[in-house]
Design an enzyme around this catalytic site. Structure first.
Site, PDB file in Angstrom:
ATOM      1  N   SER A  18       0.882  -1.180   0.000  1.00 32.16           N
ATOM      2  CA  SER A  18       0.000   0.000   0.000  1.00 32.16           C
ATOM      3  C   SER A  18       0.915   1.225   0.000  1.00 32.16           C
ATOM      4  O   SER A  18       1.370   1.661   1.046  1.00 32.16           O
ATOM      5  CB  SER A  18      -0.902  -0.008   1.236  1.00 32.16           C
ATOM      6  OG  SER A  18      -1.645  -1.200   1.280  1.00 32.16           O
TER       7      SER A  18
ATOM      8  N   LYS B 131      -6.618   2.146  -2.958  1.00 34.24           N
ATOM      9  CA  LYS B 131      -6.341   1.383  -1.725  1.00 34.24           C
ATOM     10  C   LYS B 131      -6.305   2.313  -0.498  1.00 34.24           C
ATOM     11  O   LYS B 131      -6.870   2.006   0.555  1.00 34.24           O
ATOM     12  CB  LYS B 131      -5.005   0.634  -1.876  1.00 34.24           C
ATOM     13  CG  LYS B 131      -4.486   0.000  -0.612  1.00 34.24           C
ATOM     14  CD  LYS B 131      -5.411  -1.062  -0.060  1.00 34.24           C
ATOM     15  CE  LYS B 131      -4.959  -1.521   1.316  1.00 34.24           C
ATOM     16  NZ  LYS B 131      -5.891  -2.452   1.944  1.00 34.24           N
TER      17      LYS B 131
ATOM     18  N   LYS C 181      -0.580   5.028   8.265  1.00 36.18           N
ATOM     19  CA  LYS C 181       0.146   5.403   7.029  1.00 36.18           C
ATOM     20  C   LYS C 181      -0.840   5.543   5.875  1.00 36.18           C
ATOM     21  O   LYS C 181      -0.819   6.529   5.133  1.00 36.18           O
ATOM     22  CB  LYS C 181       1.189   4.311   6.717  1.00 36.18           C
ATOM     23  CG  LYS C 181       1.785   4.404   5.326  1.00 36.18           C
ATOM     24  CD  LYS C 181       2.186   3.054   4.728  1.00 36.18           C
ATOM     25  CE  LYS C 181       1.144   2.015   4.702  1.00 36.18           C
ATOM     26  NZ  LYS C 181       1.318   0.874   3.856  1.00 36.18           N
TER      27      LYS C 181
HETATM   28  P1  NAD Z   1       4.755  -6.782   7.503  1.00 36.13           P
HETATM   29  O1  NAD Z   1       5.404  -5.734   8.345  1.00 36.13           O
HETATM   30  O2  NAD Z   1       4.275  -8.022   8.148  1.00 36.13           O
HETATM   31  O3  NAD Z   1       5.733  -7.211   6.299  1.00 36.13           O
HETATM   32  C1  NAD Z   1       6.609  -6.330   5.644  1.00 36.13           C
HETATM   33  C2  NAD Z   1       7.879  -7.110   5.334  1.00 36.13           C
HETATM   34  O4  NAD Z   1       8.771  -6.273   4.589  1.00 36.13           O
HETATM   35  C3  NAD Z   1       8.639  -7.544   6.599  1.00 36.13           C
HETATM   36  O5  NAD Z   1       8.860  -8.946   6.571  1.00 36.13           O
HETATM   37  C4  NAD Z   1       9.940  -6.756   6.520  1.00 36.13           C
HETATM   38  O6  NAD Z   1      11.054  -7.435   7.085  1.00 36.13           O
HETATM   39  C5  NAD Z   1      10.082  -6.574   5.022  1.00 36.13           C
HETATM   40  N1  NAD Z   1      10.995  -5.493   4.661  1.00 36.13           N
HETATM   41  C6  NAD Z   1      11.089  -4.260   5.216  1.00 36.13           C
HETATM   42  N2  NAD Z   1      12.080  -3.562   4.607  1.00 36.13           N
HETATM   43  C7  NAD Z   1      12.599  -4.373   3.653  1.00 36.13           C
HETATM   44  C8  NAD Z   1      13.653  -4.218   2.688  1.00 36.13           C
HETATM   45  N3  NAD Z   1      14.342  -3.088   2.585  1.00 36.13           N
HETATM   46  N4  NAD Z   1      13.927  -5.255   1.873  1.00 36.13           N
HETATM   47  C9  NAD Z   1      13.229  -6.422   1.964  1.00 36.13           C
HETATM   48  N5  NAD Z   1      12.238  -6.639   2.861  1.00 36.13           N
HETATM   49  C10 NAD Z   1      11.924  -5.603   3.687  1.00 36.13           C
HETATM   50  O7  NAD Z   1       3.581  -6.029   6.743  1.00 36.13           O
HETATM   51  P2  NAD Z   1       2.292  -6.699   6.051  1.00 36.13           P
HETATM   52  O8  NAD Z   1       1.185  -6.678   7.027  1.00 36.13           O
HETATM   53  O9  NAD Z   1       2.686  -7.947   5.353  1.00 36.13           O
HETATM   54  O10 NAD Z   1       1.974  -5.564   4.976  1.00 36.13           O
HETATM   55  C11 NAD Z   1       2.724  -5.421   3.765  1.00 36.13           C
HETATM   56  C12 NAD Z   1       2.025  -4.377   2.910  1.00 36.13           C
HETATM   57  O11 NAD Z   1       0.701  -4.807   2.627  1.00 36.13           O
HETATM   58  C13 NAD Z   1       1.892  -3.012   3.580  1.00 36.13           C
HETATM   59  O12 NAD Z   1       2.058  -2.004   2.628  1.00 36.13           O
HETATM   60  C14 NAD Z   1       0.474  -3.029   4.136  1.00 36.13           C
HETATM   61  O13 NAD Z   1      -0.034  -1.709   4.291  1.00 36.13           O
HETATM   62  C15 NAD Z   1      -0.234  -3.837   3.076  1.00 36.13           C
HETATM   63  N6  NAD Z   1      -1.434  -4.585   3.500  1.00 36.13           N
HETATM   64  C16 NAD Z   1      -1.445  -5.318   4.639  1.00 36.13           C
HETATM   65  C17 NAD Z   1      -2.585  -6.055   4.994  1.00 36.13           C
HETATM   66  C18 NAD Z   1      -2.661  -6.903   6.239  1.00 36.13           C
HETATM   67  O14 NAD Z   1      -3.762  -7.359   6.582  1.00 36.13           O
HETATM   68  N7  NAD Z   1      -1.572  -7.165   6.940  1.00 36.13           N
HETATM   69  C19 NAD Z   1      -3.696  -6.023   4.150  1.00 36.13           C
HETATM   70  C20 NAD Z   1      -3.646  -5.284   2.972  1.00 36.13           C
HETATM   71  C21 NAD Z   1      -2.506  -4.576   2.648  1.00 36.13           C
END
Ligand code: NAD
Length: 289
Positions: free
Chosen positions: A97, A172, A241
């Protein structure tokens, strides 16, 4: 079109990325998964049959027809893309997102080297990622979206082409602004109901066949707040965010946003008060306190 058997880089194996990359591997793609956390890569590889652990960003993108990003937001997406050498013709799919205007800039930058960028953020949470029933909001040129469509079809039940690049990220953010505002309003209403001596599950049952219903009354309250588990898998900070991105869109467009600003300010206050990893459903507990 990028069909099963093709090599795909997947960067960001967090709560959402892990089940998404697992589905792609299960569908026959050769998935090269990378995360800055080695532990995240290892635990994904333990779960996903056929997973290829990538030890670096370059290893994830090596020989890949597409590189999928599932990262916290635009700042990380920008730094990851800056660290990647993309072969001409590589399709980058940013499913995080992210911020629509940054997405447009990045699309132009990587386009100079002959790669393409599609934004394809998702709704449906961790459960939707596991079952492949996400709603995917896609932005980009129609041909670029068609090219990655088979990948999106493994991950989602519905792909909505929202417009040019950045449009998916805009939709989104606006979706999450609505979702967060509904959840806050529902939490205030349930606090009033409980204060009035009413049984909250009964109140929810009545509202869920009435005009006040929403995803908050139908799913979030019954599944994560009434049972006091607060474990939806989507963090409160990521929600704030997204709300800020949406508010920025309204400000840039000069459209009314008084309610959106008030809701964002309350959510930001909760983010300050709660631990960094608090689930977004904790907003209800924060209100009670
Ligand atoms: P999360 O924090 O669980 O996962 C993010 C991952 O990115 C982590 O494993 C982290 O180590 C990794 N990361 C961070 N910096 C990095 C880098 N420089 N290189 C490689 N990996 C890196 O977050 P999430 O809940 O999986 O969400 C991911 C995205 O999806 C976000 O943008 C969030 O807003 C969106 N989203 C989440 C949900 C949900 O229900 N969790 C639903 C829809 C959308």
């Amino acid at each position: 079109m990028i069909r099963a058997g093709a090599t795909v880089g997947f960067v960001g194996l967090g709560r959402m990325g892990t089940p998404m990359a697992t589905r792609l591997a299960g569908a026959g793609y050769r998935v090269q998964g990378y995360d800055v956390s080695e532990q995240a890569v290892r635990s994904w590889a333990e779960r996903a049959e056929g997973a290829c652990q990538a030890a670096s960003l370059d290893a994830a993108a090596s020989g890949a027809a597409a590189v999928i990003l599932m990262l916290p937001g635009s700042a990380v997406v920008r730094s990851v893309l800056a660290g990647l050498v993309l072969a001409p013709g590589t399709a980058v799919v940013d499913m995080s997102s992210s911020e629509p205007l940054v997405t447009r800039e990045l699309a132009t930058e990587i386009g100079r080297g002959g790669a393409t960028l599609v934004d394809a953020p998702v709704s449906g949470g961790v459960a939707g990622a596991v079952s492949g029933t996400l709603t995917i909001m896609a932005g980009g040129a129609p041909a670029d979206i068609d090219h990655v469509r088979p990948l999106l079809d493994v991950l989602g039940a519905r792909v909505v082409h929202c417009g040019e690049v950045g449009a998916g990220h805009a939709v989104k953010a606006l979706n999450n602004l609505l979702s967060a505002t509904h959840l806050l309003a529902t939490s205030e209403a349930m606090a009033a109901a409980a204060g009035f001596g009413l049984d909250v599950p009964t109140v929810l049952a009545a509202i869920n066949t009435s005009s006040g219903r929403s995803g908050s009354t139908e799913t979030k309250w019954p599944n994560f707040i009434v049972p006091r588990t607060f474990d939806s898998g989507f963090s409160l900070r990521l929600m704030v965010k997204d709300m800020r991105i949406a508010l920025g869109l309204a400000e840039a467009a000069g459209t009314p946003a008084a309610l959106s600003a008030a809701a964002t300010s309350l959510w930001a206050e909760a983010a300050q008060a709660l631990p960094a990893d608090a689930d977004h459903t904790e907003i209800a507990r924060w209100l009670e306190d």
